[in-house]
Structure formats: structure tokens, C-alpha cells
Design an enzyme around this catalytic site. Structure first.
Site, PDB file in Angstrom:
ATOM      1  N   LYS A 104       0.891  -1.168   0.000  1.00 47.65           N
ATOM      2  CA  LYS A 104       0.000   0.000   0.000  1.00 47.65           C
ATOM      3  C   LYS A 104       0.928   1.216   0.000  1.00 47.65           C
ATOM      4  O   LYS A 104       1.417   1.650   1.029  1.00 47.65           O
ATOM      5  CB  LYS A 104      -0.897  -0.013   1.242  1.00 47.65           C
ATOM      6  CG  LYS A 104      -2.229   0.699   1.096  1.00 47.65           C
ATOM      7  CD  LYS A 104      -2.149   2.145   0.658  1.00 47.65           C
ATOM      8  CE  LYS A 104      -1.884   3.080   1.819  1.00 47.65           C
ATOM      9  NZ  LYS A 104      -1.664   4.482   1.350  1.00 47.65           N
ATOM     10  N   GLY A 134       6.398   5.596   8.401  1.00 47.74           N
ATOM     11  CA  GLY A 134       5.522   6.774   8.385  1.00 47.74           C
ATOM     12  C   GLY A 134       5.666   7.522   9.691  1.00 47.74           C
ATOM     13  O   GLY A 134       6.705   7.441  10.353  1.00 47.74           O
ATOM     14  N   GLY A 194       2.059   5.097  13.308  1.00 45.16           N
ATOM     15  CA  GLY A 194       2.705   3.864  13.784  1.00 45.16           C
ATOM     16  C   GLY A 194       2.005   3.303  15.013  1.00 45.16           C
ATOM     17  O   GLY A 194       1.831   2.075  15.150  1.00 45.16           O
ATOM     18  N   GLU A 202       9.091   1.989  11.317  1.00 47.59           N
ATOM     19  CA  GLU A 202      10.177   2.941  11.099  1.00 47.59           C
ATOM     20  C   GLU A 202       9.511   4.312  11.093  1.00 47.59           C
ATOM     21  O   GLU A 202       8.859   4.684  10.118  1.00 47.59           O
ATOM     22  CB  GLU A 202      10.868   2.585   9.762  1.00 47.59           C
ATOM     23  CG  GLU A 202      11.891   3.563   9.286  1.00 47.59           C
ATOM     24  CD  GLU A 202      12.846   3.960  10.371  1.00 47.59           C
ATOM     25  OE1 GLU A 202      13.284   3.099  11.144  1.00 47.59           O
ATOM     26  OE2 GLU A 202      13.132   5.163  10.463  1.00 47.59           O
ATOM     27  N   CYS A 211      13.220  11.330   7.426  1.00 44.02           N
ATOM     28  CA  CYS A 211      13.119  10.977   8.852  1.00 44.02           C
ATOM     29  C   CYS A 211      14.464  11.191   9.539  1.00 44.02           C
ATOM     30  O   CYS A 211      14.526  11.301  10.753  1.00 44.02           O
ATOM     31  CB  CYS A 211      12.587   9.565   9.033  1.00 44.02           C
ATOM     32  SG  CYS A 211      13.402   8.372   8.005  1.00 44.02           S
ATOM     33  N   GLU A 225       8.688  16.602  15.468  1.00 44.66           N
ATOM     34  CA  GLU A 225       9.134  16.451  14.077  1.00 44.66           C
ATOM     35  C   GLU A 225       8.375  17.437  13.200  1.00 44.66           C
ATOM     36  O   GLU A 225       7.148  17.474  13.209  1.00 44.66           O
ATOM     37  CB  GLU A 225       8.883  15.013  13.601  1.00 44.66           C
ATOM     38  CG  GLU A 225       9.515  14.756  12.256  1.00 44.66           C
ATOM     39  CD  GLU A 225       9.433  13.297  11.820  1.00 44.66           C
ATOM     40  OE1 GLU A 225       8.363  12.698  11.979  1.00 44.66           O
ATOM     41  OE2 GLU A 225      10.448  12.787  11.316  1.00 44.66           O
TER      42      GLU A 225
END
Ligand code: ADP
Length: 480
Positions: free
Chosen positions: A157, A210, A215, A232, A266, A364
Site C-alpha cells: 500500500k 511513516g 505507527g 520505522e 526521517c 518532528e
């Protein structure tokens, strides 16, 4: 009628294509195909599965320019970085192709006579792979190449922002010889197609890259079936610049790590922790370097920084500029969107005098924004670097070997760079983070195999009689 969604070029707003907005029924069909294909693919000898990956790597090489160009259009990153993204997939496919002739297990002696013991890696079944848009070719390769060489089949996906690239990726896999049904794509939105895949009872492994929040949602949704979940997630990566650093080298590393891919990595350096002794010099040089960067479409040779992925990203990044100002950090440069042909551009942004606890130094941002945090010592620098919930990447610029080794030990991240920025992973070392960047798994290198296999321990007794471990040999003398 099937609903659809558009892929939009972030540099221009142009519509590049329409894709089916799939739901649970489409996921069911894809999983069914993957389940059927698994029964044959798991029996294909691993070196043969590896050979398919070698052919895939060759095809990626042949199509590298085409994929690079498409990436500058659909995802927006600049040409050099887009080429690097494709190269990473080439490297990963070769590396995992070679794994087809390794996939090492273990043998070890039995405590009983005439008995043999080994452990081997077994495939798990259908892997659900959910990928983001920021490395639209590299990240699918990190997941699919190891999954396939280990004998699993896959339902992918991909991110809704980069469906065209995902389609090209899968077409090339088919051309390389991946049989029908072994890799299946389901386009669509995370809360619909993504969530249905995570909850599907016949998908025992989920590998997800993501945001941290998604997550957590994925982990909860997968819990009912006790799935293996590989995550991750985000980062709040710091570059530490000590008083003995080569400041010019550090500035180059900061520019590359903070503003490359418009900060949408990331591993982006969204914090720079700077010793007082070089704080003034670094500010001046960094601001000058940031202001020299040219914004524009990724496909133009002279562009240094491309657009953000979409309008929502632009708004989010800008909201952090307001947050930083409200918190009392000093905006040195940037802090606003840049007009350029309808694209989602944001100027490289540097805040100074940030404190480790501020939101701009904790959360973030996923944009070209970095915050300078002044410190007076190595210990203070390490404490500031470690004060976030994430633990992906870290870096230190110093010419003192003792400090470098202390940093390697004390920075609480899965990846640490010495005298280099926070980005630049190679495919044969594990990639991933500590703390809330993940859940202990790693991609890439040998570590990736642990996500896509189960260990099976096998005992072969060729004595011709019943032998009972721990019982029949219990009288052996104790070691002295
Ligand atoms: P980003 O904010 O970078 O888009 P996300 O974590 O939202 O990051 O998205 C990463 C991938 O996860 C995308 O493919 C997205 O469609 C998918 N996704 C989003 N929400 C969910 C969800 N609830 N369940 C499964 N997948 C999801």
C-alpha cells in the site's frame, strides 16, 4: 463506480494521474492472490528468488533516468537526490539478491549422541508493506527486496502522494520475473486501504514507515492478530558542533541534512546543538549558506531545494514557524512560503537561541526548518541531544577522538555519524532508531531478515532409540 484520487505534482499543482481509491474489498482480493502465490513462491529455491532481484536491479539501472525524472515530478525532490533514491533501490536489490545464496542459519552440537540440530529461517507468509512518499522507490525496495528473497509474498500500500512511482516499481518487478500474485499493489488512503491491510487476518507481517502517530494506530490495529509489526517512524535528529569542530565542514553537513529533500527525511537534522565558542561563527555561516540555496522544480539543474509534498505540509511547516516565534526562539532566516509557479515551496528556515524543551526542538516538523541550541559543554550537548522522544540519527563534529567515541556510546540513537550530517545510510548496515522511532526492529543489512523470517529449530535424532534431552544425560559431571 470506483472512487479515485489524483497524483499531483508538488512543483506545479499539475495532475499527473488518477488512481483507484481502494477499500477493504480490494485489499481482500489482493491478499487472496498473495496467499495463493505464496504456496508456490516459498518453494522456489532462494538463489532463484535472488536472481529475480538481480534482474530487477539491472532493470532499475536501465530505467534510472526515467524514474529519477518521474520522481522530481511526482514527489518533488531534486534530480541528484532522486537519482540517489533510485540508486538505493539498486543497491538494496543487489544486496538482497545475494542473500539468496546466504540466508544463513546455524548448526550446533546436540547434548545427546547421534542427534543433529539446526535452525533455519522460514518465510512468514503475506507481508503487508505500507510506505511513505518521501523515498518513493528506495523505501519500497527496503521492504520488498528482503521480503521476497526470504520467500514471502507482498501486498504493497504505497503513499497516496506517489502512486505513479509505485506502479512503475511494481511493473519493473514483474518484468524482472516476479510471478503473478507475488507482489500486489493496493492504492488508496491510509485510513481505508492501509487500515484494512493492517487488520487483515491473513497478513501476519506488517512493515510500516511513516509518522509516529500512525505507527501507534497501526500497532493497535495489528494487536488483535498478534502480528509481527515492524515500524520505522519519525526523528528529531541533532547535529552537535563542538568547540574544536571544523565549522565550515559542519555547515555543509547541516545544510545537506536540514534542507536536503526540503527537510522531508526521517533523518533530517532539525536541531543543531552548538558549543558557545563557535556559536556566533556557525550562525553567520549557516544563514549565508541557507540564503544561497535556490528553490525551484526538482527537474531543473540549478535547483538546490524542491517543494514540499503538498499544501497540508506547507501549512504544517509554517505553523511551526509561528510556534518557534511564540516560544521566544529567534528567527534568523526563512520562515515563509516562497512563490514559484504554483508549487508548495518553503524557504530554508533557521531559528537561533532555541532551548531543548521548546516544541520546535522536540517535535518532528518534516520541513526545511532547523533550530540552533547553544550549549557550554560536551555533557550538556549530549543531554540536549538525548532529550527527545525519538532516537533515529545523530551526529557530532569534533576533532577530539575521545569525544567522538563518547558520543558513539552516549547518543541514544540507532545511527550516529562522526564528522558528517545525520543522513546518508548505506544499504548493508541496519537502519532504524531507538525509543519512539520504532519498536526495536531494523531495516536493511542482515537485520532486515529478522523482520521477514521466523526461526525454526530442527532436531534430527539418528540414534534409532528414544533419547530424552535433560533426562537421559542428567548424570554428566558438573563443570569445575
Ligand atoms: P505522512 O504524514 O508522512 O503522510 P503517514 O504515517 O500518515 O505519514 O503515512 C505513511 C503511510 O501510512 C501512507 O502510505 C499512508 O497512506 C499510510 N497510513 C496512514 N494512516 C494509516 C492507517 N491508519 N493505517 C494504515 N496505514 C495508514
Amino acid at each position: 463506480m470506483t472512487q479515485s484520487f489524483e497524483s499531483v505534482a508538488p512543483a506545479t499543482g499539475e495532475v499527473l494521474g488518477r488512481f483507484p481509491r481502494s477499500g477493504a474489498a480490494d485489499v481482500d482480493r489482493a491478499v487472496e492472490r498473495a496467499k495463493t502465490a505464496y504456496e508456490e513462491w516459498r518453494l522456489v529455491p532462494a538463489p532463484e528468488r535472488g536472481a529475480v532481484l538481480f534482474r530487477f536491479a539491472e532493470l532499475l539501472r536501465t530505467h534510472k533516468d526515467e524514474l529519477t525524472d518521474l520522481m522530481t515530478r511526482e514527489m518533488g525532490k531534486v534530480k541528484a537526490e532522486a537519482g540517489g533514491d533510485v540508486q538505493e533501490a539498486i543497491d538494496m536489490s543487489y544486496y538482497m539478491g545475494g542473500e539468496g545464496r546466504r540466508l544463513f542459519g546455524h548448526t550446533t552440537p546436540s547434548e545427546l549422541r547421534d542427534k543433529f540440530m539446526m535452525s533455519v529461517r522460514m518465510p512468514v507468509g503475506v507481508v503487508g508493506a505500507i510506505t511513505p512518499w518521501n523515498f518513493p522507490i528506495a523505501i519500497p525496495s527496503w521492504k520488498l527486496a528482503p521480503a521476497l528473497v526470504c520467500g514471502n509474498t507482498v501486498v504493497l500500500k504505497p503513499a497516496e502522494d506517489t502512486p505513479l512511482l509505485a506502479d512503475r516499481f511494481v511493473e519493473l518487478l514483474a518484468e524482472a520475473g516476479v510471478p503473478d500474485g507475488v507482489v500486489n499493489v493496493v492504492h488508496g488512503f491510509g485510513e481505508e486501504a492501509g487500515d484494512a491491510l493492517v487488520r487483515h487476518p491473513d497478513v501476519p507481517v506488517i512493515t510500516f514507515t511513516g509518522s509516529r502517530e500512525t505507527g501507534i494506530a497501526v500497532t493497535k490495529a495489528a494487536a488483535d492478530h498478534l502480528k509481527h509489526v515492524h515500524l520505522e517512524l519519525g526523528g528529531k535528529n541533532a547535529i552537535v558542533v563542538m568547540d574544536d569542530a571544523d565549522v565550515d565542514l559542519a555547515v555543509e553537513g547541516i545544510v545537506w541534512s536540514a534542507f536536503g529533500t526540503s527537510g522531508q527525511r526521517c533523518t533530517a537534522a532539525s536541531r543543531v546543538i552548538v558549543h558557545d565558542a563557535v556559536y556566533g561563527e556557525l550562525q553567520t555561516k549557516l544563514v549565508a549558506a541557507a540564503e544561497r540555496l535556490r528553490l525551484g522544480p526538482g527537474w531543473e539543474d540549478e535547483t538546490d531545494v524542491g517543494p514540499l509534498i503538498n499544501r497540508a505540509a506547507l501549512e504544517k511547516v509554517h505553523s511551526y514557524t509561528a510556534i518557534g516565534k511564540d516560544e521566544g526562539a529567534k528567527l534568523l532566516t526563512g520562515g515563509e512560503a516562497a512563490e514559484n509557479g504554483g508549487g508548495f515551496y518553503y524557504k530554508p528556515t533557521v531559528f537561533a537561541d532555541a532551548e531543548p524543551g521548546m516544541r520546535i526542538a522536540q517535535e518532528e516538523i518534516f520541513g526545511p526548518t532547523t533550530a540552533l541550541i547553544p550549549v557550554r559543554s560536551f555533557d550538556e550537548a549530549v543531554a540536549a541531544a538525548n532529550s527527545v522522544r525519538y532516537g533515529l540519527s545523530s551526529s557530532i563534529y569534533t576533532r577530539d577522538v575521545n569525544r567522538a567515541f563518547r558520543a558513539m556510546r552516549d547518543l541514544e540513537t540507532g545511527i550516529t555519524y562522526i564528522n558528517a550530517g545525520t543522513t546518508g545510510a548505506e544499504v548493508h548496515l541496519p537502519f532504524g532508531g531507538t525509543k519512539e522511532t520504532g519498536n526495536g526492529h531494523r531495516e536493511a543489512g542482515q537485520a532486515a531478515l529478522d523482520v521477514f523470517t521466523e526461526w525454526k529449530s530442527i532436531y534430527v535424532d539418528y540414534s534409532g532409540r528414544l533419547q530424552r534431552a535433560q533426562i537421559d544425560n542428567a548424570e554428566r559431571p558438573a563443570p569445575r
